[in-house]
Design a protein around this motif. Structure first.
Motif, PDB file in Angstrom:
ATOM      1  N   ALA A  45     -68.100  92.306 -19.571  1.00 35.19           N
ATOM      2  CA  ALA A  45     -67.525  90.962 -19.463  1.00 35.19           C
ATOM      3  C   ALA A  45     -66.862  90.767 -18.110  1.00 35.19           C
ATOM      4  CB  ALA A  45     -66.518  90.735 -20.587  1.00 35.19           C
ATOM      5  N   LEU A  46     -66.153  91.785 -17.639  1.00 32.03           N
ATOM      6  CA  LEU A  46     -65.496  91.686 -16.338  1.00 32.03           C
ATOM      7  C   LEU A  46     -66.522  91.601 -15.207  1.00 32.03           C
ATOM      8  CD1 LEU A  46     -62.496  94.117 -16.865  1.00 32.03           C
ATOM      9  CD2 LEU A  46     -62.387  91.638 -16.521  1.00 32.03           C
ATOM     10  N   GLN A  47     -67.683  92.207 -15.393  1.00 30.90           N
ATOM     11  CA  GLN A  47     -68.745  92.100 -14.388  1.00 30.90           C
ATOM     12  C   GLN A  47     -69.377  90.707 -14.412  1.00 30.90           C
ATOM     13  OE1 GLN A  47     -71.444  95.237 -15.367  1.00 30.90           O
ATOM     14  NE2 GLN A  47     -70.250  96.805 -14.293  1.00 30.90           N
ATOM     15  N   GLN A  48     -69.605  90.183 -15.617  1.00 32.74           N
ATOM     16  CA  GLN A  48     -70.258  88.874 -15.760  1.00 32.74           C
ATOM     17  C   GLN A  48     -69.336  87.712 -15.409  1.00 32.74           C
ATOM     18  OE1 GLN A  48     -73.458  87.937 -16.692  1.00 32.74           O
ATOM     19  NE2 GLN A  48     -73.972  90.094 -16.411  1.00 32.74           N
ATOM     20  N   CYS A  49     -68.053  87.861 -15.725  1.00 34.23           N
ATOM     21  CA  CYS A  49     -67.085  86.770 -15.538  1.00 34.23           C
ATOM     22  C   CYS A  49     -65.856  87.293 -14.789  1.00 34.23           C
ATOM     23  CB  CYS A  49     -66.658  86.206 -16.892  1.00 34.23           C
ATOM     24  SG  CYS A  49     -68.009  85.777 -17.991  1.00 34.23           S
ATOM     25  N   PRO A  50     -66.003  87.686 -13.529  1.00 36.66           N
ATOM     26  CA  PRO A  50     -64.899  88.329 -12.820  1.00 36.66           C
ATOM     27  C   PRO A  50     -63.707  87.420 -12.536  1.00 36.66           C
ATOM     28  CG  PRO A  50     -66.709  87.902 -11.326  1.00 36.66           C
ATOM     29  CD  PRO A  50     -67.198  87.554 -12.705  1.00 36.66           C
ATOM     30  N   ALA A  51     -63.879  86.120 -12.644  1.00 30.63           N
ATOM     31  CA  ALA A  51     -62.779  85.206 -12.360  1.00 30.63           C
ATOM     32  C   ALA A  51     -62.226  84.553 -13.619  1.00 30.63           C
ATOM     33  CB  ALA A  51     -63.237  84.127 -11.390  1.00 30.63           C
ATOM     34  N   SER A  52     -62.585  85.078 -14.790  1.00 30.30           N
ATOM     35  CA  SER A  52     -62.153  84.479 -16.048  1.00 30.30           C
ATOM     36  C   SER A  52     -60.796  85.021 -16.485  1.00 30.30           C
ATOM     37  CB  SER A  52     -63.178  84.763 -17.149  1.00 30.30           C
ATOM     38  OG  SER A  52     -62.626  84.438 -18.406  1.00 30.30           O
TER      39      SER A  52
END
Length: 141
Positions: A45-52
């Motif tokens: 998730a952190l790779q796919q959405c690093p600014a979330s």
């Protein structure tokens, strides 16, 4: 790797850029006491959405207590103005009994996103535990 509760087709999310789906997938695995799978999903998730902010807030929550501060620091750097990250940091300050810092960060979270119910709920719970009647009334107004 540990078997996952989340079925294979669902793990490869059809909308990989949707942070809420990632957070719920992580929480599902955590509720099933499958921490290794939850942490693996969180890393993706952190790779796919690093600014979330939602994903970073969940990362702070899932981190072992000893390393939550470091994860919070990373989250603040990546998502400086995100209300969910700010609320998560406020929870850490509250846990560490840094009452004024916790209050400041909780107020900042609701100021950043007045529509975020979780931030308001956190602020109210904080004020009920640590604040005065007047502070509780201010939150409710």
């Amino acid at each position: 790797p540990a078997p996952t509760v989340f079925p294979e087709p669902c793990r490869r999310l059809k909308s990989p850029g949707q942070p809420r789906l990632w957070v719920e997938a992580v929480r599902l695995e955590a509720r099933a006491d499958n921490r290794p799978a939850a942490m693996a999903l969180l890393a993706k998730a952190l790779q796919q959405c690093p600014a979330s902010g939602a994903v970073w807030a969940e990362a702070i929550r899932m981190e072992p207590r000893a390393s939550q501060r470091a994860r919070a620091s990373d989250a603040v750097k990546r998502c400086e103005g995100d209300a969910e990250v700010v609320a998560a940091v406020s929870r850490l300050f509250w846990r560490d009994r840094k009452i004024e810092k916790a209050r400041s960060w909780a107020n900042r979270a609701v100021a950043l996103d007045p529509t975020l119910g979780d931030a308001w709920a956190h602020l109210l719970a904080f004020e009920k535990a640590c604040g005065s009647e007047a502070a509780q009334e201010d939150v409710l107004q």
